[in-house]
Enzyme design. Structure first.
Site, PDB file in Angstrom:
ATOM      1  N   ASP A  92      30.596  67.639  66.921  1.00  0.00           N
ATOM      2  CA  ASP A  92      30.972  66.429  66.177  1.00  0.00           C
ATOM      3  C   ASP A  92      30.349  66.418  64.792  1.00  0.00           C
ATOM      4  O   ASP A  92      29.308  67.037  64.580  1.00  0.00           O
ATOM      5  CB  ASP A  92      30.417  65.171  66.857  1.00  0.00           C
ATOM      6  CG  ASP A  92      30.972  64.971  68.235  1.00  0.00           C
ATOM      7  OD1 ASP A  92      32.048  65.483  68.516  1.00  0.00           O
ATOM      8  OD2 ASP A  92      30.282  64.272  69.006  1.00  0.00           O
TER       9      ASP A  92
HETATM   10  N1  URA Z   1      28.818  66.366  73.090  1.00  0.00           N
HETATM   11  C1  URA Z   1      29.006  65.462  72.115  1.00  0.00           C
HETATM   12  O1  URA Z   1      29.038  64.257  72.361  1.00  0.00           O
HETATM   13  N2  URA Z   1      29.163  65.904  70.872  1.00  0.00           N
HETATM   14  C2  URA Z   1      29.111  67.209  70.541  1.00  0.00           C
HETATM   15  O2  URA Z   1      29.248  67.558  69.377  1.00  0.00           O
HETATM   16  C3  URA Z   1      28.912  68.138  71.574  1.00  0.00           C
HETATM   17  C4  URA Z   1      28.762  67.686  72.846  1.00  0.00           C
END
Ligand code: URA
Length: 237
Positions: A103
């Site tokens: 993310d």
């Molecule tokens: N879980 C999440 O919430 N975000 C990520 O980037 C990876 C795993």
């Protein structure tokens, strides 16, 4: 990849000379004449012939890890003009791409390659590769909430599989708690949504390990190539 680049990468001739030959009708793609130097080539499946001879580009496979900082989008191009992880590896050939995604606000271990087979193996859900995250959560989650995370919770994309969840440290004044979480799925925003499902919000998230490959002390924003042993270990998972 552009047709002219694909052919030039094989070492047949310079890009300029290749372009001239394409315009002169010396090149076929999957048996059809193509007169457009920028014609897109799928490097995995297209068959390119130059003056009747099959062209095999000498594409060197590249494998690297980046310690992604928060604030970079995991994509090759962002339509909204935001910073992307590609901005952090701009000194490398533009054939590489990120394997999977983190993310915008997630930090840590992100792999890049130009080897489609490697990316496919790592991402295929049937391989269930373990990914380890450090998670900083607001407040101090109750033991029953942590236990529910271990067993699996329901998030918008479905029920999560069992996970390893270890409480590492509670901050001064109980403001936040640090956990280590190991999951072997890749649902969208999975770790954040897992904690949300049991009533807690994630304030910082960092991936530190994929399979046996650790981020180690690679500084934020920096990248390094994987060693042959690391590559074969990931390939064998
Ligand atoms: N879980 C999440 O919430 N975000 C990520 O980037 C990876 C795993």
């Amino acid at each position: 990849m552009r047709l002219e680049k694909y052919i030039a990468t094989s070492g047949i001739a310079s890009r300029r000379a290749v372009k001239k030959s394409i315009l002169a009708g010396a090149v076929t793609v999957n048996g059809e004449f193509v007169l457009v130097p920028g014609h897109p080539i799928d490097t995995e499946t297209d068959v390119v012939e130059f003056e009747g001879k099959r062209v095999e580009p000498l594409i060197e496979h590249i494998y690297l890890m980046l310690n992604k900082p928060a604030g970079y989008v995991t994509t090759r191009h962002d339509e909204r003009g935001r910073l992307t992880v590609m901005d952090l590896v701009s000194d490398l050939p533009d054939t590489i791409y990120p394997v999977g995604r983190l993310d915008l606000e997630t930090e840590g271990l992100l792999l890049f390659t130009n080897d489609g087979n490697f990316a496919y193996r790592l991402l295929h859900p049937s391989h269930e590769i373990e990914k380890t995250y450090l998670v900083w959560v607001k407040g101090v989650p109750r033991d029953d909430a942590v236990q529910r995370l271990r067993q699996g919770v329901t998030i918008p994309s479905g029920k999560t599989a069992s996970a390893k969840v270890k409480r590492l440290k509670v901050s001064k004044d109980d403001v936040s708690t640090k956990f280590e979480v190991v999951i072997h799925e890749g649902k969208k925003r999975q770790v954040r949504l897992m904690f949300k499902a049991v009533g807690y919000s994630v304030i910082r998230l960092k991936r530190v390990q994929i399979g046996s490959l650790r981020l180690g002390n690679l500084p934020s924003g920096e990248h390094r190539f994987l060693t042959p042993a690391e590559i074969s270990e990931l390939m064998s998972l």
